[in-house]
Design an enzyme around this catalytic site. Structure first.
Site, PDB file in Angstrom:
ATOM      1  CE  LYS A 112      -3.346  17.882  13.281  1.00 25.17           C
ATOM      2  NZ  LYS A 112      -3.084  17.479  14.687  1.00 25.17           N
TER       3      LYS A 112
ATOM      4  NE  ARG B 259      -8.630  19.072  18.558  1.00 26.58           N
ATOM      5  CZ  ARG B 259      -8.994  19.472  17.427  1.00 26.58           C
ATOM      6  NH1 ARG B 259      -8.280  18.719  16.494  1.00 26.58           N
ATOM      7  NH2 ARG B 259      -9.792  20.470  16.956  1.00 26.58           N
TER       8      ARG B 259
HETATM    9  C1  9MG Z   1      -6.982  22.413  17.655  1.00 24.52           C
HETATM   10  N1  9MG Z   1      -6.250  21.270  17.204  1.00 24.52           N
HETATM   11  C2  9MG Z   1      -6.003  20.959  15.871  1.00 24.52           C
HETATM   12  N2  9MG Z   1      -5.179  19.976  16.037  1.00 24.52           N
HETATM   13  C3  9MG Z   1      -4.677  19.740  17.188  1.00 24.52           C
HETATM   14  C4  9MG Z   1      -3.863  19.130  17.959  1.00 24.52           C
HETATM   15  O1  9MG Z   1      -2.897  17.829  17.271  1.00 24.52           O
HETATM   16  N3  9MG Z   1      -3.907  18.733  19.173  1.00 24.52           N
HETATM   17  C5  9MG Z   1      -4.635  19.778  19.969  1.00 24.52           C
HETATM   18  N4  9MG Z   1      -4.532  19.723  21.396  1.00 24.52           N
HETATM   19  N5  9MG Z   1      -5.544  20.415  19.387  1.00 24.52           N
HETATM   20  C6  9MG Z   1      -5.595  20.431  18.034  1.00 24.52           C
END
Ligand code: 9MG
Length: 355
Positions: free
Chosen positions: A297, A332
């Protein structure tokens, strides 16, 4: 002193044999029923606009347990049932597969069905228990994709993934896509709008028996980073997720099929993201497993002076470890192999054993 709702932020974490011994002696409590114990906490009383904080040991907490605090403590400490069939006894990885031409992380390399399927198989082989298939970018500034386009991107991939060793998750905000994905074998609905963008997702998830990941976002992807603002980001995100869990339960999705995610980077400044990361343990008060999405991010790029998303892996691993150390269960990630290594070495180092 502020009066009102009670929140609990567990602190003073112990791992392995010292955790078991401290629990036995009444000096610590288990975090989300897992292998980490906490020895103290911050009790927060009030609301996002007016709150009071006090530090308390677990011993004192147990003595002063009133009805309200008891309810929060029960949710913080209770063992979580398996999520989508996964025990979550160890940090569990959700590998990211973007079936989008404008994916920020893979430069469009995997926008074809074949590439996406191969990438999902690779992530599963690297140790992803879950692969998250998405056909609409929700990164800051992105536009909505029409249902037909999103369906055309993800359904062929999902069909090819039937029989995959990994649990299949569909990353969508749309009920038509969620329904088609469930029919094509998806078990999890990962919705960055927590089933609010298309409220019919509530019924689809209930009817199709999907497990759901509810993520907090402030605003829409196109404009969410323009000027995000909160009185108290941690308490507001907690209250929002709690309300969405209640909405799911009302729609017939049992709590055992729900996980929560604070939504790092979704309508949040650097300060908001850092407050949420530092307060990860407070979100165990939701009584559901926690998923963290820090991978690559922008805030990691800023902190780590890493302009290119794929150069943000060290920072991504550090953020995952900081949350795993507070008991978060799922992560994730783009780099499954690297995340697995980082989390395995962290875990072995603090628990003092490989197992
Ligand atoms: C689809 N997506 C993009 N960033 C995400 C995040 O931080 N969490 C989740 N659950 N989905 C995400």
């Amino acid at each position: 002193m502020a009066e009102g709702k009670l929140y609990l932020r567990p602190l003073g974490f112990l791992y392995g044999p010292p955790a078991d011994a401290a629990i036995e002696d009444g000096l610590a409590l288990p975090l989300a029923g897992g292998p980490i114990a906490f020895t103290s906490a911050v009790v927060i009383e009030g609301s996002p606009t007016n709150s009071h904080r006090r530090f308390i040991s677990v011993e004192a907490l147990e003595e002063s347990r009133d009805a309200d605090l008891g309810g929060v403590l029960e949710r913080v400490t209770a063992k979580r049932p398996p999520f989508a069939g996964l025990a979550l006894a160890r940090p569990t990885l959700m590998g990211i597969v973007n079936v989008t031409p404008d994916s920020f992380s893979d430069g469009g390399l995997y926008d074809e069905t074949e590439g996406a399927v191969a990438h999902a198989a690779e992530l599963a082989a690297d140790g992803a228990a879950i692969v998250d298939i998405g056909g609409e970018s929700t990164r800051p500034g992105s536009d909505t994709v029409a249902d037909d386009e999103e369906l055309a991107r993800v359904v062929p991939v999902l069909k090819e993934l039937k029989g995959s060793p990994a649990v299949i998750s569909i990353d969508t905000r749309k009920s038509a896509v969620a329904r088609a994905a469930a029919k094509a074998g998806a078990r999890i609905l990962n919705d960055v709008s927590a089933l609010t963008y298309d409220p019919a997702c509530l019924d689809v998830a209930a009817e199709e028996g999907l497990d759901v990941v509810l993520m907090h976002a402030q605003g829409e992807p196109k404009t969410m980073q323009d000027n995000p603002a909160y009185d108290d980001v941690v308490l507001e995100v907690f209250d929002y997720l709690e309300a969405r869990i209640a909405a799911c339960e009302q729609a017939g999705i049992p709590r055992a099929r729900i996980a929560a995610d604070v939504g790092l980077g979704f309508g949040k400044t650097l300060a908001h993201n850092l407050a949420l990361l530092a307060n990860t343990s407070l979100f165990h008060g939701l009584g559901v497993p926690l998923l963290v999405g820090a991978s690559r991010k922008r805030f990691i790029g800023g902190l780590g002076q890493a302009k290119e998303p794929n150069s943000r892996e060290p920072g991504s691993h550090a953020a995952a470890i900081a949350c795993a150390a507070q008991g978060a269960q799922m992560f994730r990630v783009h780099d499954v192999a690297g995340s697995r290594q980082a989390l395995a070495v962290w875990r072995a180092s603090v628990f003092g054993t490989e197992n």
